[in-house]
Design a protein around this motif. Structure first.
Motif: not given
Ligand code: ADP
Ligand code: MG
Length: 493
Positions: A213-229, A242-252
């Motif tokens: 199970d892969v938990n992914v979130s994105v944030r601006r560098p240096g910021e607190p953790f973002g909400t994860r999926c 592949q799932a991480i690449e897609y998911e990070a792009r989707r969240q961004i």
């Protein structure tokens, strides 16, 4: 809660968005099936590939009045895994009921460990191409697997196969320390290698013995953790990437359009290469965890743990260190060899009493190259370690040249046999008889007077002559002797 992060933002890993840089943060929950003959709380077999419901005891089918009995082997394997992850082993842990309804869960709850897992914090070291990173392990707990619903067996009914019901799983939870899809893939690969060395999980993702199970979130560098999926049940290392690449792009994309990320559970569609929503946080289960009244807390002594620790096999990081220090291998070659224990063992057999770097070169470049081409692995290699060692010995003794050795390797690969005997029987011996080589050298010099003149001016042309002589002798002339003779005859220093 304040989270102290072990890792500093690294611009090399940032993802470029339309409005600037982003950092991806990943944490993984890996389910690894414990290697054991019987299930976690019953004596039923765990053998893969049996007919549906062939491996089901009354406990697994949740017949009334049945009581779970802990399988000591599963406990032992969980502790050994914890030790392999350099983790804290908890001498007392508790089994809880995680309540939910699903047709493949006859008990109506899964027995798992919630607040007090058997294994606490540990570490997995990743050797990335240009850095070494330590990824924190949060915990490892034991739990039961569920059965499986079969929807494709009948037009109007679904069937349930309980063969997996009650099989022991280790859930290994990482800290949110991973910062790229490459690191996530390396983490899974390394974890699988460690489990296989320990013999605590076979790591076969295609058989479902290991899933992530892969938990992914994105944030601006240096910021607190973002909400994860959380992307559930990804069953190959490539798909995790592949799932991480897609998911990070989707969240961004969502964040850059001014939106917000909803915490949700998603699925990876391997055909489309996309993740899609499965359920939102609002639909999340309330599992009403409570300690299982049928099971006492799990307790064992430090002496029991120490004994298991004393009998652990050498693990990949230690083996790699030893290969570099004792055999003088490069870190890269050592990495390739220790990735699978069978490969490392094969190499050590070949290296025994021989030049280890030469042995590593043959194992990695010739043997692994050939095995990959045929889709085979070391455990079923047509060329044994003894045969490969014998080929190397023949080169070392000057009996065959390196070039002929490759032909010999091919013959041994397809026909088997004793390399020395093959060389003898097929006349593959290197010609070291100077008279015979000299004859060929003279012929070639006589046939190419213009080239001889050029070579006197430009000594690098000697290589052309060497090539001609080797060709004329079908690769059997001793290259050093050829070189020496040519230099002397053409008159190059
Ligand atoms: P839960 O118990 O709700 O599943 P946990 O806190 O145990 O949540 O975390 C589950 C997994 O999610 C862990 O592997 C953790 O590292 C990871 N994780 C937690 N927060 C984040 C985040 N903001 N981004 C990415 N992964 C995260
Ligand atoms: Mg979770």
């Amino acid at each position: 809660m304040t989270i102290v992060e072990a890792r500093k933002p690294d611009p090399k890993k940032f993802i470029k968005g339309a409005t600037g840089d982003w950092e991806v943060v990943i944490g993984m929950e890996v389910h690894a099936q414990v290697t054991s003959e019987a299930k976690l709380f019953s004596g039923a077999s765990t053998e893969f590939g049996k007919d549906p419901n062939a491996n089901v005891s009354f406990v697994d089918a949740a017949m009334p009045g049945m009581l779970p009995v802990i399988n000591e082997e599963c406990v032992r394997q969980a502790i050994r895994t914890g030790l392999g992850l350099k983790a804290r082993i908890n001498l007392k842990s508790v089994f809880d009921r995680k309540n939910y309804f699903y047709p493949d869960l006859p008990q109506g709850y899964q027995i798992s460990q919630f607040k007090q897992p058997i294994v606490g914090e540990g570490t997995i070291v990743l050797d990335m191409p240009d850095e070494r990173v330590e990824i924190g392990v949060e915990r490892l707990h034991l739990e039961q697997d569920a059965g499986k619903s079969l929807h494709d067996q009948h037009p109007t009914m679904s069937f349930v196969d309980l063969n997996r019901s009650g099989v022991a799983l280790m859930e290994i939870v990482s800290k949110p320390d991973l910062r790229s899809s490459d690191e996530a893939k390396a983490y899974l690969t390394k974890l699988r290698t460690i489990l296989r060395y320990l013999g605590t999980c076979d790591g076969n993702m295609d058989q479902g013995s290991m899933r992530a199970d892969v938990n992914v979130s994105v944030r601006r560098p240096g910021e607190p953790f973002g909400t994860r999926c959380e992307i559930k049940n990804v069953n190959s290392i490539r798909f995790v990437g592949q799932a991480i690449e897609y998911e990070a792009r989707r969240q961004i994309g969502i964040l850059e359009d001014g939106g917000t990320i909803d915490q949700e559970t998603r699925l990876f569609d391997a055909v489309k290469g996309e993740t899609r929503s499965m359920r939102s946080k609002e639909e999340a289960h309330d599992y009403r965890y409570f300690p299982d009244p049928d099971l006492l807390p799990l307790e064992f002594t430090q002496a029991y743990v120490d004994d298991l620790a004393a009998h652990l096999p050498e693990l990949p990081d230690d083996k790699k260190g030893r290969f570099v220090a004792d055999y003088g291998l490069t870190a890269y070659d050592a990495d390739v060899l220790v990735a699978e224990k069978v490969s490392a063992d094969f190499f050590e057999q070949v290296a025994q009493g021989r030049d280890a770097k030469v042995a590593a070169n043959w194992v990695i470049n010739e043997l692994f190259g050939r095995l990959n081409k045929e889709g085979l692995d070391v455990s079923t290699s047509p060329v044994s370690a003894a045969q490969l060692g014998a080929i190397i010995d023949l080169i070392r003794a000057g009996t065959i040249s390196g070039k002929i050795a490759k032909d010999l390797f091919e013959i041994v690969w397809s026909e088997g046999g004793d390399p020395a005997a093959i060389v003898e029987a097929r006349g593959m011996k290197q010609v070291t008889d100077l008279g015979a080589i000299e004859k060929v050298v003279d012929e070639i010099i006589a046939a190419n007077p213009d080239k001889v003149a050029q070579a006197k001016e430009k000594p690098t042309l000697l290589g052309w002559f060497v090539g001609q002589v080797m060709k004329a002798s079908q690769g059997k002339a001793n290259p050093q002797a050829v070189n020496d003779l040519l230099k002397a005859k053409i008159g190059i220093e």
